[in-house]
Scaffold this active site. Structure first.
Site, PDB file in Angstrom:
ATOM      1  CE1 TYR A 131      -4.089   1.754   0.536  1.00  0.00           C
ATOM      2  CE2 TYR A 131      -2.350   3.400   1.246  1.00  0.00           C
ATOM      3  CZ  TYR A 131      -3.519   3.515   0.988  1.00  0.00           C
ATOM      4  OH  TYR A 131      -4.858   3.914   0.723  1.00  0.00           O
ATOM      5  CB  SER A 238       6.728  10.171  12.163  1.00  0.00           C
ATOM      6  OG  SER A 238       6.829  10.446  10.777  1.00  0.00           O
ATOM      7  CD  GLN A 260      10.469  12.169  11.435  1.00  0.00           C
ATOM      8  OE1 GLN A 260      10.361  11.080  11.557  1.00  0.00           O
ATOM      9  NE2 GLN A 260      11.931  11.687  10.360  1.00  0.00           N
ATOM     10  CG  HIS A 263       6.779  12.537   9.277  1.00  0.00           C
ATOM     11  ND1 HIS A 263       6.293  12.153   7.590  1.00  0.00           N
ATOM     12  CD2 HIS A 263       7.870  12.415   9.489  1.00  0.00           C
ATOM     13  CE1 HIS A 263       7.244  11.799   7.245  1.00  0.00           C
ATOM     14  NE2 HIS A 263       8.626  11.668   8.401  1.00  0.00           N
ATOM     15  CG  ASP A 362      13.216   9.988   6.660  1.00  0.00           C
ATOM     16  OD1 ASP A 362      12.769   8.168   7.030  1.00  0.00           O
ATOM     17  OD2 ASP A 362      12.729  10.507   7.440  1.00  0.00           O
ATOM     18  CD  GLU A 416       1.312 -32.662  27.084  1.00  0.00           C
ATOM     19  OE1 GLU A 416       1.055 -32.833  25.766  1.00  0.00           O
ATOM     20  OE2 GLU A 416       2.458 -31.217  27.638  1.00  0.00           O
ATOM     21  CG  HIS A 421      -0.870 -36.448  20.899  1.00  0.00           C
ATOM     22  ND1 HIS A 421      -1.965 -36.083  21.263  1.00  0.00           N
ATOM     23  CD2 HIS A 421       0.232 -35.237  20.135  1.00  0.00           C
ATOM     24  CE1 HIS A 421      -2.156 -35.445  19.882  1.00  0.00           C
ATOM     25  NE2 HIS A 421      -0.834 -34.161  19.844  1.00  0.00           N
TER      26      HIS A 421
END
Length: 435
Positions: A131, A238, A260, A263, A362, A416, A421
């Site tokens: 995206y 950020s 920063q 942003h 960045d 158990e 098993h």
């Protein structure tokens, strides 16, 4: 404009906590709306995606084919860029690829004392969705940072979705997609794009993992589809935290904080230093430089809301505080950053020394800029090749192993009360006599 704190003050903990990101006031409304969109796309596929694209992005078309960007269009975009931009993209892509190639995991095996062959097989994911924010925004760096590690990992099918409000697309973003080995691009965005990638539609193939940044709706959509598909992380605003000994140009530090803060208003910029006079100098640099910034209103709001200049007892105190905060970006702007590095236990990316501006990370330093935020660096890592690889255990039991391990497994399984098993292990044990 920006808070001044002292780590030794009685009210320090409370004042620091007040700088934490506020909860989303519209959180429940966003969750409900995203849930509706996801359900609609899962039920009605392409038709729902087309409806939401027309409604939210003012892009009305008759078919999904009209929302797919032809592969040759990516190359046209790359060739049409000004030479400086094209060269910068190429340099950044080469550096990012080189760094991530060093992360490739390899399959391995060994044989134990019983002749059992044990190991791990590493394979790439089959299909990944990336995206990318779109429209007037231009984030080619996001394309490179998300798609290149997948490509290096061996992912053969990378689908990119990018909203194109009113049909507007960034040439830089398309060019970066061509450089990064993206397989196909659809001009869809928002929660409907996440839904299409997660569930699949008549046109968009479902992916194994969705990565990349987005707004609150995109983040919430990724949160809700997790489990149906993998995601990279749910990122918050950020963050930058700078530890400085007072020896760096105050203007450099001010601009790093701005980098920063610009942003968005919820970004966080913190400076920790044991030098009170230096904090005064940085505060003065902020006052001087802020009016010159194109995004000064956003920067000012961010610094006022969540920023701080913090006086610490010493550098060790600053490191302890940094580990407690676990910042996305940490700058060690000190004379000897290597001396502090072993003490750093929680940070997304660590920038060493006075010349290591966070902005370089960045775009083009090489390491990934998709990093854990909101304190999640305590348990999350940067996006990397390993996020696009799967690890499968290999277990090849010998006759001797079946006899010895079968006895151990039988004892534990009966403890158990899982007798099926136990008997499964006993069948092999009893069929593998000692001689």
């Amino acid at each position: 404009m920006i808070a001044r704190l002292d780590s030794r003050a009685a009210d320090f903990t409370a004042r620091l906590a007040a700088l934490a990101p506020a909860g989303e006031a519209d959180g429940p409304a966003v969750q409900a709306r995203v849930g509706e969109i996801l359900a609609a796309v899962e039920a009605r596929g392409d038709a729902a995606v087309l409806e939401y694209t027309a409604r939210f992005d003012d892009l009305a078309v008759d078919s999904m084919a009209a929302l797919e960007v032809p592969a040759e269009r990516l190359q046209v975009a790359l060739e049409g860029l000004p030479a400086a931009q094209r060269d910068a993209l190429a340099v950044a892509a080469a550096r990012i690829r080189d760094y991530h190639e060093r992360q490739l995991g390899e399959s391995w095996q060994y044989t134990d004392e019983l002749g059992n062959v044990l190991g791990q097989q590493v394979t790439s994911l089959g299909r990944v969705g990336v995206y990318v924010p779109g429209g007037k925004a231009s984030y080619p760096s996001s394309v490179l940072m998300n798609a290149l590690p997948a490509h290096v990992a061996g992912v053969e099918d990378i689908t990119m979705v990018v909203p194109a409000p009113g049909g507007e697309l960034s040439e830089l973003v398309l060019a970066a997609a061509g450089l990064a080995g993206v397989s196909r691009v659809y001009t869809i965005g928002g929660a409907q794009a996440v839904a299409a990638l997660a569930y699949g539609t008549e046109t968009v193939a479902a992916v194994d993992k969705i990565v990349g940044p987005g707004n609150a709706y995109v983040a919430e959509a990724k949160r809700q589809v997790f489990g149906r598909v993998g995601i990279d992380m749910v990122a918050g605003p950020s963050e930058i935290l700078i530890i400085c000994d007072g020896g760096t140009d105050p203007a450099w530090i001010a601009m790093d904080l701005f980098s920063q803060a610009e942003h968005d208003e919820n970004a966080q910029a913190l400076l920790l230093s044991p030098d009170a006079a230096f904090l005064d100098a940085v505060a003065a640099a902020i006052e001087e430089l802020l009016p010159q910034q194109e995004r000064r209103e956003i920067i000012a709001a961010s610094l006022a809301r969540r920023g701080a200049l913090v006086l610490t007892a010493d550098l060790d105190d600053a490191v302890r505080l940094s580990n407690r905060i676990a910042p996305e970006h940490l700058e060690l702007s000190v004379a000897d950053p290597e001396a502090l590095l072993p003490s750093i236990s929680a940070a997304g990316a660590i920038f060493m020394g006075r010349y290591s501006a966070e902005a370089l990370g960045d775009y083009c330093a090489g390491p990934n800029h998709v990093l854990p935020t909101a304190g999640s660096a305590r348990f999350f890592s940067p996006l990397g090749v390993y996020d696009f690889q799967k690890r499968s255990s290999i277990i090849n039991v010998s006759r001797a192993g079946a006899r010895v391990l079968g006895d151990v497994a039988s004892t534990l399984a009966r403890g158990e009360s899982l007798t099926a098993h136990a008997r499964s292990a006993e069948y092999r044990r009893d069929a593998a006599p000692e001689h």
